[in-house]
Design an enzyme around this catalytic site. Sequence first.
Site, short mmCIF file in Angstrom:
data_model
loop_
_atom_site.label_atom_id
_atom_site.label_comp_id
_atom_site.label_asym_id
_atom_site.label_seq_id
_atom_site.Cartn_x
_atom_site.Cartn_y
_atom_site.Cartn_z
N ASP A 131 45.67 42.31 37.67
CA ASP A 131 44.55 42.00 38.54
C ASP A 131 44.49 40.50 38.84
O ASP A 131 44.33 39.69 37.94
CB ASP A 131 43.27 42.43 37.82
CG ASP A 131 42.06 42.47 38.72
OD1 ASP A 131 42.21 42.90 39.87
OD2 ASP A 131 40.97 42.09 38.26
N GLU A 192 31.95 45.72 46.88
CA GLU A 192 31.05 46.02 45.76
C GLU A 192 29.79 45.17 45.90
O GLU A 192 28.67 45.68 45.87
CB GLU A 192 31.74 45.74 44.43
CG GLU A 192 30.86 46.03 43.22
CD GLU A 192 31.53 45.67 41.90
OE1 GLU A 192 30.98 46.05 40.85
OE2 GLU A 192 32.58 44.99 41.90
N ASP A 270 34.81 52.34 35.11
CA ASP A 270 34.81 50.88 35.22
C ASP A 270 34.95 50.18 33.86
O ASP A 270 36.05 49.78 33.49
CB ASP A 270 33.57 50.41 35.97
CG ASP A 270 33.79 49.11 36.74
OD1 ASP A 270 34.91 48.59 36.73
OD2 ASP A 270 32.83 48.63 37.37
#
Length: 331
Positions: A131, A192, A270
């Site tokens: 990420d 988001e 998540d």
Amino acid sequence: MRDLTSLPKAELHIHLEGAMRVATVRELVQDRGLPLPPGLTAEGWRFADFLDFIDNYMALCAVMTDLEDFRRLGVEVCHDLAATGVRYAEAVFSPANHAGRHGWFEPIEALLDGLTRGAGETGVQVRLAPDIVRDLGMDAAEHTLEVALKYAGNGVVALGCAGSERAGIEPFAPLFHRAKDAGLRSVPHAGEWAGPENVWDTLANYLPDRIGHGVRAAEDPRLVETLAESGIALEQCPTSNLATGVYPSLGGHPFDALRQAGVVVTLNSDDPPMFGDLWLTGVYEAARAEWGYSDQDLASIARAAADASFADADTKRGLTDGIDAWLAADA
């Protein structure tokens, strides 16, 4: 109604550091004389707002002071995923959060060792999406891509990104193009916290195969139509969005509206220990309770996740056969 733990599931959006058991965090802190992350109370994790959550997430990463912690995390996550009916997962891991202490490659190597051991013990396959943390800048992003490319096909299936959604989309676009040229998939977070324009920019710049969250797309009918036509799946995490304050209640969450509009939506956890210890079965149960989903609806959502995964054909077939068997069994 059938037991949702026994529904075979694919988890497409789980952050590995955020999946560390609370008991493990407390043990590492106590054994090493480290400060406890401020949001970890006697009752569990608590956050004032999203920025407070991010601060605590970084404090959680800081307790991993030994490479053996990454191996342990891999094993424990496999067991915890198995306990919630997950058979296959694609998980976010952020190398930049650990490089200053351990280097760029050593943590993911240790983590992959742990995931291999965990797979042997549980049968759960976990693949990784390193990420990019956009707030850390281009140098860290380049190193993250190097990590992803080094292990492409050997535990890594995609490149992701998180961090700020309000600015800085375009500079990272070449990294995603290079990742896709090398055979990796693109799974950026978008929409988001920032609005639909963030999702539009992500579609234009990152060539996404899936989008992490994407909930704010619901505010733009043209974007909803575009997503439905493209078939790009959204990795939605409704209970996480409540915990971080994106939405005040499931009643206001757009998961069902997006699904009804034809967008491919999947259910995910998540950072389950950080968000009320709600692993994927709990997320499915919350969806059933809020939107009145039947077993057939939930099986369809589970199939959507299997189809949207980057698993090989045999793994996908095993998932869908298991879902069909779950649905055919007596309730």
